[in-house]
Design a protein around this motif. Sequence first.
Motif, PDB file in Angstrom:
ATOM      1  N   ASP A 279       0.827  -1.211   0.000  1.00 21.94           N
ATOM      2  CA  ASP A 279       0.000   0.000   0.000  1.00 21.94           C
ATOM      3  C   ASP A 279       0.859   1.257   0.000  1.00 21.94           C
ATOM      4  N   ARG A 280       2.192   1.057   0.034  1.00 21.30           N
ATOM      5  CA  ARG A 280       3.116   2.189  -0.030  1.00 21.30           C
ATOM      6  C   ARG A 280       4.443   1.667  -0.549  1.00 21.30           C
ATOM      7  N   VAL A 281       5.105   2.452  -1.419  1.00 17.18           N
ATOM      8  CA  VAL A 281       6.449   2.117  -1.893  1.00 17.18           C
ATOM      9  C   VAL A 281       7.236   3.415  -2.044  1.00 17.18           C
ATOM     10  N   ASP A 282       8.383   3.473  -1.381  1.00 16.18           N
ATOM     11  CA  ASP A 282       9.253   4.642  -1.482  1.00 16.18           C
ATOM     12  C   ASP A 282      10.500   4.350  -2.314  1.00 16.18           C
TER      13      ASP A 282
ATOM     14  N   ARG B 276       8.275  -4.969 -15.804  1.00 19.15           N
ATOM     15  CA  ARG B 276       7.063  -5.368 -15.071  1.00 19.15           C
ATOM     16  C   ARG B 276       7.009  -4.708 -13.695  1.00 19.15           C
ATOM     17  N   MET B 277       8.104  -4.817 -12.938  1.00 22.27           N
ATOM     18  CA  MET B 277       8.111  -4.274 -11.587  1.00 22.27           C
ATOM     19  C   MET B 277       8.014  -2.753 -11.591  1.00 22.27           C
ATOM     20  N   THR B 278       8.743  -2.114 -12.478  1.00 18.02           N
ATOM     21  CA  THR B 278       8.739  -0.654 -12.529  1.00 18.02           C
ATOM     22  C   THR B 278       7.368  -0.130 -12.918  1.00 18.02           C
ATOM     23  N   ARG B 279       6.794  -0.690 -13.958  1.00 18.64           N
ATOM     24  CA  ARG B 279       5.471  -0.243 -14.408  1.00 18.64           C
ATOM     25  C   ARG B 279       4.420  -0.413 -13.314  1.00 18.64           C
ATOM     26  N   ALA B 280       4.480  -1.539 -12.618  1.00 15.92           N
ATOM     27  CA  ALA B 280       3.474  -1.827 -11.593  1.00 15.92           C
ATOM     28  C   ALA B 280       3.570  -0.884 -10.397  1.00 15.92           C
ATOM     29  N   LEU B 281       4.786  -0.462 -10.051  1.00 18.04           N
ATOM     30  CA  LEU B 281       4.969   0.309  -8.822  1.00 18.04           C
ATOM     31  C   LEU B 281       5.164   1.803  -9.047  1.00 18.04           C
ATOM     32  N   LEU B 282       5.169   2.245 -10.293  1.00  9.73           N
ATOM     33  CA  LEU B 282       5.335   3.680 -10.560  1.00  9.73           C
ATOM     34  C   LEU B 282       4.280   4.546  -9.860  1.00  9.73           C
ATOM     35  N   PRO B 283       2.995   4.178  -9.879  1.00 10.18           N
ATOM     36  CA  PRO B 283       2.010   5.030  -9.194  1.00 10.18           C
ATOM     37  C   PRO B 283       2.300   5.193  -7.703  1.00 10.18           C
ATOM     38  N   ALA B 284       2.690   4.109  -7.044  1.00  9.28           N
ATOM     39  CA  ALA B 284       2.989   4.190  -5.608  1.00  9.28           C
ATOM     40  C   ALA B 284       4.253   4.997  -5.359  1.00  9.28           C
ATOM     41  N   LEU B 285       5.251   4.835  -6.208  1.00  8.21           N
ATOM     42  CA  LEU B 285       6.491   5.595  -6.061  1.00  8.21           C
ATOM     43  C   LEU B 285       6.237   7.090  -6.217  1.00  8.21           C
TER      44      LEU B 285
ATOM     45  N   GLY C 104      10.031   9.247  -4.487  1.00 10.51           N
ATOM     46  CA  GLY C 104      10.314   7.868  -4.867  1.00 10.51           C
ATOM     47  C   GLY C 104      11.728   7.718  -5.408  1.00 10.51           C
ATOM     48  N   LEU C 105      12.243   6.506  -5.316  1.00 12.20           N
ATOM     49  CA  LEU C 105      13.578   6.206  -5.831  1.00 12.20           C
ATOM     50  C   LEU C 105      13.549   4.846  -6.505  1.00 12.20           C
ATOM     51  N   ILE C 106      14.022   4.788  -7.748  1.00 15.55           N
ATOM     52  CA  ILE C 106      14.173   3.532  -8.471  1.00 15.55           C
ATOM     53  C   ILE C 106      15.660   3.284  -8.667  1.00 15.55           C
ATOM     54  N   VAL C 107      16.155   2.190  -8.118  1.00 15.23           N
ATOM     55  CA  VAL C 107      17.542   1.776  -8.314  1.00 15.23           C
ATOM     56  C   VAL C 107      17.524   0.520  -9.172  1.00 15.23           C
ATOM     57  N   THR C 108      18.157   0.578 -10.326  1.00 15.33           N
ATOM     58  CA  THR C 108      18.227  -0.582 -11.211  1.00 15.33           C
ATOM     59  C   THR C 108      19.659  -1.082 -11.263  1.00 15.33           C
ATOM     60  N   ILE C 109      19.832  -2.352 -10.915  1.00 18.05           N
ATOM     61  CA  ILE C 109      21.152  -2.966 -10.942  1.00 18.05           C
ATOM     62  C   ILE C 109      21.367  -3.546 -12.339  1.00 18.05           C
ATOM     63  N   THR C 110      22.188  -2.861 -13.124  1.00 16.62           N
ATOM     64  CA  THR C 110      22.504  -3.392 -14.448  1.00 16.62           C
ATOM     65  C   THR C 110      23.862  -4.083 -14.346  1.00 16.62           C
TER      66      THR C 110
ATOM     67  N   ARG D 107      14.345   7.942 -17.075  1.00 15.25           N
ATOM     68  CA  ARG D 107      14.843   9.169 -16.436  1.00 15.25           C
ATOM     69  C   ARG D 107      14.305  10.405 -17.158  1.00 15.25           C
ATOM     70  N   PHE D 108      14.235  10.353 -18.487  1.00 14.82           N
ATOM     71  CA  PHE D 108      13.650  11.456 -19.260  1.00 14.82           C
ATOM     72  C   PHE D 108      12.136  11.520 -19.059  1.00 14.82           C
ATOM     73  N   GLU D 109      11.505  10.368 -19.093  1.00 16.77           N
ATOM     74  CA  GLU D 109      10.041  10.324 -19.026  1.00 16.77           C
ATOM     75  C   GLU D 109       9.493  10.804 -17.684  1.00 16.77           C
ATOM     76  N   LEU D 110      10.277  10.640 -16.621  1.00 18.64           N
ATOM     77  CA  LEU D 110       9.797  11.018 -15.290  1.00 18.64           C
ATOM     78  C   LEU D 110      10.322  12.377 -14.843  1.00 18.64           C
ATOM     79  N   LEU D 111      10.998  13.089 -15.717  1.00 13.86           N
ATOM     80  CA  LEU D 111      11.509  14.404 -15.361  1.00 13.86           C
ATOM     81  C   LEU D 111      10.363  15.309 -14.918  1.00 13.86           C
TER      82      LEU D 111
END
Length: 251
Positions: A77-80, A116-125, A131-137, A166-170
């Motif tokens: 119900d919450r994601v930071d 999948r994970m990013t799209r699903a949790l973007l609204p909560a972030l 919000g912070l998205i860290v992607t391990i490449t 990063r551009f899309e969420l500016l």
Amino acid sequence: MNTVQTSSNRKVAVVTGASSGIGEATARTLAAQGYDVVIGARRLDRLTAVADEIGGRAIPLDVTDDESVAAFCAHLDRVDILVNNAGGARGLATVAQADLEDWRWMWETNVMGTVRMTRALLPALEASGDGLIVTITSIAAIEPYDNGSGYTAAKHAQGVMHRTLRFELLGKPIRLTEIQPGMVETEFSLVRFDGDAQRAASVYEGLTPLTADDIAEVIGFVASRPPHVNLDTILIKPRDQASARRNIKNP
């Protein structure tokens, strides 16, 4: 195993692929920083043990499966913070000898799983207000190497997806950080070589690789930055490695 939604005011960090390696170390680091850590992976026994130790929540997760991702996210119900860590490599075949099933697995796990994970949790972030998205490449997201085309192609795609986001969420209250590790001694090589422990161990013989804790420490630093500070891309290599192709064993 606790999968009950939380109503506390603690910030929530989600870590995928957290049953071992970088994911497990990151879960421990973020829990130590006070986050309510929700971890996901397929190996539920190991996942639950980690969650019990850090006071987090373990939820089964297969990032290659739409229904599994949906079920995982339904508990939140919450994601930071979202740490997209689930991924991996299979084999070292040339393009001419490529195993297409290995390629499909690498793309589904590294690329589509992250989507999948990013799209699903973007609204909560976004709703979190910071919000912070860290992607391990990987260093493989910026450098190809011999016999690594399947993995480097997948990691390049994963990295480009993250950088495009990063551009899309500016302008939105979401920061994005891409972590590009070099040689890290985890179960990575064991998976790549289909459980061949001797072959996996030989990758790191004669040099000192990074550890999962080294990467987790950097992720913890990223998470501790104030909202206006965005660490876009962090490339981390051991001293004994100069590039994806060159290290002290292969100068």
